[in-house]
Design an enzyme around this catalytic site. Structure first.
Site, PDB file in Angstrom:
ATOM      1  N   ASN A   7       0.878  -1.177   0.000  1.00  0.00           N
ATOM      2  CA  ASN A   7       0.000   0.000   0.000  1.00  0.00           C
ATOM      3  C   ASN A   7       0.916   1.228   0.000  1.00  0.00           C
ATOM      4  O   ASN A   7       1.455   1.617   1.033  1.00  0.00           O
ATOM      5  CB  ASN A   7      -0.873  -0.039   1.257  1.00  0.00           C
ATOM      6  CG  ASN A   7      -1.861   1.119   1.301  1.00  0.00           C
ATOM      7  OD1 ASN A   7      -1.831   2.018   0.451  1.00  0.00           O
ATOM      8  ND2 ASN A   7      -2.724   1.123   2.305  1.00  0.00           N
ATOM      9  N   ARG A  90      -2.510  -2.101  -3.496  1.00  0.00           N
ATOM     10  CA  ARG A  90      -3.744  -1.356  -3.251  1.00  0.00           C
ATOM     11  C   ARG A  90      -3.762  -0.114  -4.146  1.00  0.00           C
ATOM     12  O   ARG A  90      -2.793   0.642  -4.189  1.00  0.00           O
ATOM     13  CB  ARG A  90      -3.807  -0.921  -1.793  1.00  0.00           C
ATOM     14  CG  ARG A  90      -5.061  -0.137  -1.524  1.00  0.00           C
ATOM     15  CD  ARG A  90      -5.028   0.610  -0.215  1.00  0.00           C
ATOM     16  NE  ARG A  90      -6.255   1.369  -0.091  1.00  0.00           N
ATOM     17  CZ  ARG A  90      -6.360   2.487   0.590  1.00  0.00           C
ATOM     18  NH1 ARG A  90      -5.318   2.993   1.196  1.00  0.00           N
ATOM     19  NH2 ARG A  90      -7.504   3.117   0.650  1.00  0.00           N
ATOM     20  N   HIS A 179     -12.993   2.792  -0.080  1.00  0.00           N
ATOM     21  CA  HIS A 179     -12.974   1.798   1.013  1.00  0.00           C
ATOM     22  C   HIS A 179     -13.636   0.476   0.601  1.00  0.00           C
ATOM     23  O   HIS A 179     -14.095  -0.286   1.457  1.00  0.00           O
ATOM     24  CB  HIS A 179     -13.721   2.304   2.273  1.00  0.00           C
ATOM     25  CG  HIS A 179     -13.133   3.504   2.913  1.00  0.00           C
ATOM     26  ND1 HIS A 179     -13.914   4.516   3.434  1.00  0.00           N
ATOM     27  CD2 HIS A 179     -11.861   3.869   3.126  1.00  0.00           C
ATOM     28  CE1 HIS A 179     -13.136   5.448   3.943  1.00  0.00           C
ATOM     29  NE2 HIS A 179     -11.888   5.081   3.765  1.00  0.00           N
ATOM     30  N   GLU A 385      -8.275  -4.913   5.278  1.00  0.00           N
ATOM     31  CA  GLU A 385      -8.206  -4.655   3.839  1.00  0.00           C
ATOM     32  C   GLU A 385      -7.087  -5.467   3.188  1.00  0.00           C
ATOM     33  O   GLU A 385      -7.205  -5.896   2.042  1.00  0.00           O
ATOM     34  CB  GLU A 385      -8.024  -3.158   3.594  1.00  0.00           C
ATOM     35  CG  GLU A 385      -9.273  -2.385   4.020  1.00  0.00           C
ATOM     36  CD  GLU A 385      -9.068  -0.890   4.141  1.00  0.00           C
ATOM     37  OE1 GLU A 385      -9.335  -0.208   3.162  1.00  0.00           O
ATOM     38  OE2 GLU A 385      -8.656  -0.421   5.218  1.00  0.00           O
TER      39      GLU A 385
END
Ligand code: AMP
Length: 397
Positions: A7, A90, A179, A385
């Site tokens: 990420n 991500r 999200h 996540e």
């Protein structure tokens, strides 16, 4: 199979190495101050936390350092890079270019460059992260996992803005949401926890953190969400305004002598509960200030809960009913008073909180905080996540 989840931010990079056999996290951590003096890597493995102070002039140096530590004889968890089967990245925004998780190749990266302007604060960083990994791990399979994918199932009447249709077609200005990996994870976990088939459930997922979004998940697919073209829309957030009449922006810009760019920075960084309270963007500070009698902190908390409640009600109507409300993320998982305020007054719709159960201290487990006779289950589910990114990447392979 081992998946490395990345990420990347503009000056930071978080990672987790996940063993998909049992979905356990072998190591995780983050690089801070990439491209800025004072670089630091915090690496967690074997139950220990290691800190390495090292300059990282760019993302390639950061990835190289992470890999060095992952294979290190002392702090590492694998023998060589060959043990990493794939990397999942991500990505915040996909626009309409990517509707699902996508394998990285040169053409995909050209498209990524083209849509970078959709999320100027986030997507360029993801591109840096992907390019860095491709440089340091040439030939390794990589997937892009988009925050927006879960919202790609929204019907057109939910995602469209009422602008000139030609402008929508030309510029793709519409609601995309954010999200998505979190909303997907917690709605799936809710169904598992309740031992129900998700296709039978109507769920409102409340991801309440520094950025907050609320989604309507009907039969396992997202049919609406509170964030919009960008993550500025929806409920008020830590520093973001949430929904506001756009004509007020023009008025504010004129009065404060701000350009449109400055106006957007103002709405993203100086508003929300921070702007209202003048105290903090952090809900812990707001609750403490409210207890100490600060009325603007009280107002910020009331506005937040009121707007969240309105979205819950709207999505109950959009889905034609409601079976489950899920709270997740920093505020959703840790702040009983906010949960109570959001669902308070919804008893007529079968939503009844158990105050004692709601007062639990976050222990990382799922908690059902609804009263015995509540028709709608109210669940608190810690989000994850990274595991969604790892699962999506593994599935693509
Ligand atoms: P997130 O963006 O999900 O990390 O959430 C960040 C926000 O969650 C913070 O700004 C706090 O307002 C809130 N938060 C995090 N931990 C706690 C806690 N233990 N108690 C109350 N609020 C918390």
């Amino acid at each position: 199979m081992k998946i490395l989840v990345i990420n990347a931010g503009s000056s930071s990079l978080k990672y987790q190495l996940i063993d998909m056999e049992n979905e356990s996290v072998l190591a995780k951590g983050g690089c801070e101050r990439i491209g800025i003096a004072g670089g630091k890597l915090i690496h967690k493995a074997h139950g220990e936390t290691y800190t390495f102070e090292q300059e990282m002039p760019n993302h390639t140096d950061a990835i190289a350092l992470v890999l060095e530590k992952l294979v290190d004889g002392k702090v590492g968890v694998i023998k060589s890079m060959e043990e990493i089967d794939a990397v999942g990245h991500r990505v915040v925004a996909s626009g309409e270019a990517f509707k699902k998780t996508t394998l990285v190749d040169d053409d995909v990266m050209v498209t990524m460059e083209e849509i970078a302007e959709l999320a100027p604060l986030h997507n360029p960083a993801a591109i840096l992260g992907v390019n860095a990994c491709r440089k340091v791990m040439p030939g390794k399979k990589m997937a892009l996992v988009f925050d927006t994918s879960f919202h790609a199932t929204m019907p057109d009447y939910a995602y469209m803005y009422a602008i000139d249709f030609n402008d929508y077609q030309k510029y793709k200005v519409r609601k995309y949401g954010a999200h998505g990996t979190s909303h997907k994870f917690v709605s799936g976990e809710a169904a598992k926890y309740l031992k129900k088939d998700i296709s039978e459930l109507k769920i409102v997922t409340c991801h309440l953190g520094n950025g907050s979004s609320i989604s309507a998940v009907k039969g396992g697919v997202c049919i609406d969400t509170s964030m919009g073209f960008t993550p500025l829309a929806g409920v008020p957030m830590g520093t973001r305004s949430g929904d506001i009449d756009v004509a007020a922006i023009d008025f504010l810009c004129a009065k404060k002598g701000m350009s449109i760019d400055e106006g957007l920075t103002y709405l993203n960084k100086k508003c929300g509960v921070l702007g209202i309270s003048g105290v903090s963007s952090d809900f812990r500070d707001l609750e403490a200030a409210k207890k100490a009698g600060n009325d603007r902190a009280r107002l910020a908390l009331d506005m937040f809960a009121y707007d969240c409640k309105k979205y819950v009600g709207a999505y109950m109507a959009a889905m034609g009913g409601l079976d489950v409300i899920v709270f997740t993320a920093g505020i959703g998982e840790n702040t009983p008073d906010v949960r109570a305020a959001v669902v308070g007054g919804l008893e007529a719709f079968g939503v009844k909180l158990d105050e004692k159960k709601n007062a639990f201290k976050n222990d990382g487990a799922i908690h059902d905080v609804s009263a015995e006779d509540s028709r709608v289950r109210i669940l608190v589910i810690p989000t994850n996540e990274e595991i969604v990114i790892a699962r999506e990447t593994a599935a693509l392979l």
